[in-house]
Design a protein around this motif. Structure first.
Motif, mmCIF file in Angstrom:
data_model
loop_
_atom_site.group_PDB
_atom_site.id
_atom_site.type_symbol
_atom_site.label_atom_id
_atom_site.label_comp_id
_atom_site.label_asym_id
_atom_site.label_seq_id
_atom_site.Cartn_x
_atom_site.Cartn_y
_atom_site.Cartn_z
ATOM 1 N N ASN A 12 0.817 -1.211 0.000
ATOM 2 C CA ASN A 12 0.000 0.000 0.000
ATOM 3 C C ASN A 12 0.848 1.257 0.000
ATOM 4 O O ASN A 12 0.498 2.253 -0.639
ATOM 5 C CB ASN A 12 -0.927 0.009 1.211
ATOM 6 C CG ASN A 12 -2.220 -0.739 0.952
ATOM 7 O OD1 ASN A 12 -2.513 -1.108 -0.184
ATOM 8 N ND2 ASN A 12 -2.983 -0.978 1.996
ATOM 9 N N CYS A 13 1.952 1.240 0.741
ATOM 10 C CA CYS A 13 2.811 2.418 0.826
ATOM 11 C C CYS A 13 3.351 2.795 -0.555
ATOM 12 O O CYS A 13 3.285 3.954 -0.970
ATOM 13 C CB CYS A 13 3.950 2.161 1.807
ATOM 14 S SG CYS A 13 5.063 3.575 2.005
ATOM 15 N N VAL A 14 3.891 1.817 -1.264
ATOM 16 C CA VAL A 14 4.434 2.082 -2.599
ATOM 17 C C VAL A 14 3.317 2.534 -3.533
ATOM 18 O O VAL A 14 3.481 3.491 -4.319
ATOM 19 C CB VAL A 14 5.134 0.829 -3.163
ATOM 20 C CG1 VAL A 14 5.611 1.067 -4.587
ATOM 21 C CG2 VAL A 14 6.315 0.446 -2.270
ATOM 22 N N ASN A 15 2.187 1.872 -3.467
ATOM 23 C CA ASN A 15 1.037 2.248 -4.289
ATOM 24 C C ASN A 15 0.621 3.688 -4.015
ATOM 25 O O ASN A 15 0.339 4.460 -4.944
ATOM 26 C CB ASN A 15 -0.119 1.285 -3.984
ATOM 27 C CG ASN A 15 -1.429 1.712 -4.580
ATOM 28 O OD1 ASN A 15 -1.486 2.259 -5.678
ATOM 29 N ND2 ASN A 15 -2.507 1.478 -3.864
ATOM 30 N N LEU A 16 0.619 4.075 -2.759
ATOM 31 C CA LEU A 16 0.131 5.393 -2.383
ATOM 32 C C LEU A 16 1.104 6.510 -2.723
ATOM 33 O O LEU A 16 0.702 7.675 -2.823
ATOM 34 C CB LEU A 16 -0.206 5.410 -0.897
ATOM 35 C CG LEU A 16 -1.448 4.588 -0.546
ATOM 36 C CD1 LEU A 16 -1.534 4.360 0.953
ATOM 37 C CD2 LEU A 16 -2.694 5.264 -1.059
ATOM 38 N N LEU A 17 2.373 6.174 -2.887
ATOM 39 C CA LEU A 17 3.309 7.205 -3.343
ATOM 40 C C LEU A 17 2.892 7.716 -4.719
ATOM 41 O O LEU A 17 3.003 8.902 -5.023
ATOM 42 C CB LEU A 17 4.734 6.648 -3.372
ATOM 43 C CG LEU A 17 5.337 6.335 -1.995
ATOM 44 C CD1 LEU A 17 6.724 5.725 -2.151
ATOM 45 C CD2 LEU A 17 5.396 7.589 -1.128
ATOM 46 N N ALA A 18 2.388 6.794 -5.546
ATOM 47 C CA ALA A 18 1.823 7.206 -6.837
ATOM 48 C C ALA A 18 0.567 8.035 -6.610
ATOM 49 O O ALA A 18 0.296 8.999 -7.332
ATOM 50 C CB ALA A 18 1.510 5.978 -7.687
ATOM 51 N N GLY A 19 -0.211 7.660 -5.578
ATOM 52 C CA GLY A 19 -1.411 8.412 -5.265
ATOM 53 C C GLY A 19 -1.131 9.813 -4.771
ATOM 54 O O GLY A 19 -1.928 10.723 -4.969
ATOM 55 N N VAL A 20 0.010 10.010 -4.105
ATOM 56 C CA VAL A 20 0.397 11.346 -3.659
ATOM 57 C C VAL A 20 0.675 12.239 -4.861
ATOM 58 O O VAL A 20 0.291 13.412 -4.901
ATOM 59 C CB VAL A 20 1.639 11.266 -2.745
ATOM 60 C CG1 VAL A 20 2.194 12.655 -2.482
ATOM 61 C CG2 VAL A 20 1.287 10.575 -1.437
ATOM 62 N N VAL A 21 1.334 11.687 -5.869
ATOM 63 C CA VAL A 21 1.724 12.467 -7.045
ATOM 64 C C VAL A 21 0.513 12.799 -7.924
ATOM 65 O O VAL A 21 0.402 13.915 -8.449
ATOM 66 C CB VAL A 21 2.777 11.688 -7.868
ATOM 67 C CG1 VAL A 21 3.068 12.417 -9.185
ATOM 68 C CG2 VAL A 21 4.054 11.516 -7.067
ATOM 69 N N ALA A 22 -0.400 11.845 -8.084
ATOM 70 C CA ALA A 22 -1.483 11.985 -9.062
ATOM 71 C C ALA A 22 -2.341 13.242 -8.877
ATOM 72 O O ALA A 22 -2.558 13.979 -9.858
ATOM 73 C CB ALA A 22 -2.354 10.729 -9.048
ATOM 74 N N PRO A 23 -2.859 13.561 -7.671
ATOM 75 C CA PRO A 23 -3.702 14.756 -7.553
ATOM 76 C C PRO A 23 -2.959 16.052 -7.853
ATOM 77 O O PRO A 23 -3.493 16.944 -8.511
ATOM 78 C CB PRO A 23 -4.162 14.719 -6.092
ATOM 79 C CG PRO A 23 -3.994 13.309 -5.663
ATOM 80 C CD PRO A 23 -2.786 12.810 -6.407
ATOM 81 N N ILE A 24 -1.703 16.160 -7.367
ATOM 82 C CA ILE A 24 -0.942 17.393 -7.569
ATOM 83 C C ILE A 24 -0.569 17.557 -9.036
ATOM 84 O O ILE A 24 -0.737 18.638 -9.617
ATOM 85 C CB ILE A 24 0.324 17.397 -6.689
ATOM 86 C CG1 ILE A 24 -0.065 17.347 -5.212
ATOM 87 C CG2 ILE A 24 1.165 18.635 -6.970
ATOM 88 C CD1 ILE A 24 1.114 17.240 -4.263
ATOM 89 N N LEU A 25 -0.055 16.488 -9.651
ATOM 90 C CA LEU A 25 0.338 16.573 -11.054
ATOM 91 C C LEU A 25 -0.865 16.859 -11.941
ATOM 92 O O LEU A 25 -0.775 17.649 -12.896
ATOM 93 C CB LEU A 25 1.025 15.273 -11.482
ATOM 94 C CG LEU A 25 1.564 15.228 -12.918
ATOM 95 C CD1 LEU A 25 2.522 16.380 -13.173
ATOM 96 C CD2 LEU A 25 2.236 13.883 -13.187
#
Length: 451
Positions: A387-400
């Motif tokens: 989940n942690c690795v998956n969510l790092l992508a989730g952190v980037v997606a809204p901002i980008l």
């Protein structure tokens, strides 16, 4: 209760006779309700984008930062929450989390500025971090291996029903009373769930000791390869260090991150996309956003759940079945990029809905894997790392996505970048994950007692 008082089955037959009891499915539904409330908490911010942005004078990039604030702490706390789950058990950690996510909803409802909403979202991330790892760990404890696909589909369906049921409710509350009232409603729902969870959730052996689980169903669960609900023998840091060296876990984690980028882009921006690019009202965007969620719900429940368990239960190779579902799901998910090619709302939602059904297959299958590949007692840690690795992508997606919208004035490139992320995730699944089988225990735990 002593081990001698617990019925057990030493030999695991190839075909297990179904017991009369179905308490385990009640646990799956209970976890699904908790996940549904979790996702209502985290997704409501997307529905209130327009009134929130107007009240606090925010740009699209500002809103992207607020949307991602939840994921900052949520991602960071995944690994610690996994270690806590493996150390203290599902009940204690999930109950503590439910108390804290109630507080986060209240803080959002009384916010006096954007800064306070950011703090509330960060706090919500901490509170909800154990939710998915806990559900995955509970799956391993409560279900035989051949039933975990459907169990995962049931609790994971809470994420889809949050869109199908939750977001329209939130949109209605916002339209009728205001955006703050939506978070008060969520706080009340969280308290009700906490009370239900404290009453109904126990591990299977504790349920049996309380005479709330039949001996036949407990035997069936144990004989099917269920995990033991006990702390793993290694220190948490030692176990985490060992798991982080496993190529299989990295293949699973990076693969899910590819799908996760697109999922979180849609979760945080789909209503905003519908309101700005497709000129829908707040209520209209909530209703349209429910369509992809419904497609995901049906896909994961009937294909990723019922169909996968049925095929594997009849003797098909579990590794091949689950890998095939993941690959097909990733390929279908690429259809979300079709939204970049049209300005027609119905066509765009159709592309997004079909692609989202593919993402659901990837998620429901991947979420069933920690309980299948984890060393004994470490399912919480494996799930948390994934989940942690998956969510790092989730952190980037809204901002980008917010940055792209501010620079280009449209969502076209946002969908294209999502397709690129999906291709990368597919490559990770195919090249790194390998066979779906348990990771060998570290040397110090190889001789640990198993059930």
């Amino acid at each position: 209760m002593s081990e001698a008082a617990i019925p057990s089955t030493v030999a695991v037959p190839q075909i297990l006779a179904k017991p009369r009891g179905k308490k385990r499915w009640g646990i799956a539904i209970l976890m699904g309700v908790g996940i549904l409330i979790n996702y209502m908490d985290r997704l409501s911010i997307s529905v209130v984008q327009t009134p929130l942005s107007h009240e606090f004078h925010m740009t699209a990039t500002d809103f992207g930062i607020i949307s991602s604030a939840f994921l900052w702490s949520y991602a960071i706390m995944q690994i610690p929450s996994g270690a806590l789950l493996d150390r203290f058990g599902v009940k204690k950690i999930w109950a503590a989390g439910a108390i804290l996510w109630t507080v986060a909803s209240v803080l959002t409802a009384i916010a006096t500025g954007a800064w306070m909403i950011i703090l509330a979202r960060i706090f919500l991330g901490v509170a909800e971090a154990p939710a998915f790892p806990g559900a995955m760990k509970a799956t391993g404890i409560w279900f035989p291996r051949h039933e975990r696909g459907l169990c995962t589909a049931i609790f994971d369906s809470g994420t889809r029903l949050a869109n199908v049921i939750g977001l329209p409710i939130v949109a209605f509350v916002v339209q009728a009373w205001g955006w703050r009232e939506a978070f008060w409603v969520q706080a009340v729902l969280s308290v009700l769930f906490l009370l239900a969870f404290l009453v109904w959730y126990h591990g299977p052996r504790e349920k049996f000791a309380r005479k709330r689980l039949s001996e036949g169903e407990l035997d069936y669960i144990i004989a099917g390869g269920a995990s033991v609900e006990q702390p793993h023998d290694d220190q948490p840091v030692r176990m985490l260090g060992y798991l982080l060296k496993q190529r299989k876990l990295w293949g699973l984690s990076l693969g899910l991150a590819g799908a996760g980028y697109v999922l979180w882009m849609l979760l945080t921006w789909l209503p905003g996309y519908l309101q700005t690019s497709q000129h829908q009202s707040v209520l209209g965007s909530g209703l349209y956003a429910a369509i992809p969620a419904l497609a995901m719900f049906l896909s994961e429940l009937f294909i990723g759940g019922f169909w996968v368990d049925r095929v594997i239960g009849r003797g098909a190779n579990g590794d091949k079945v689950r890998k095939t579902v993941i690959v097909v799901g990733m390929l279908v998910a690429l259809l979300t990029a079709g939204a970049a090619l049209t300005s027609n709302t119905v066509i765009a939602i159709t592309f997004i809905a079909v692609g989202s059904a593919g993402i659901a297959l990837v998620y429901v299958t991947s979420n069933s894997l920690p309980a299948l590949i984890a060393p004994s007692g470490a399912a919480g840690s494996v799930a948390a790392i994934m989940n942690c690795v998956n969510l790092l992508a989730g952190v980037v997606a809204p901002i980008l996505t917010g940055f792209i919208v501010d620079v280009t004035g449209s969502f076209q490139w946002a969908f294209i970048i999502g397709a690129i992320a999906l291709v990368g995730g597919l490559a990770s699944y195919l090249l790194l994950m390998g066979k779906i089988e348990p990771i060998p225990a570290p040397p110090s735990t190889k001789d640990a007692e198993t059930v």
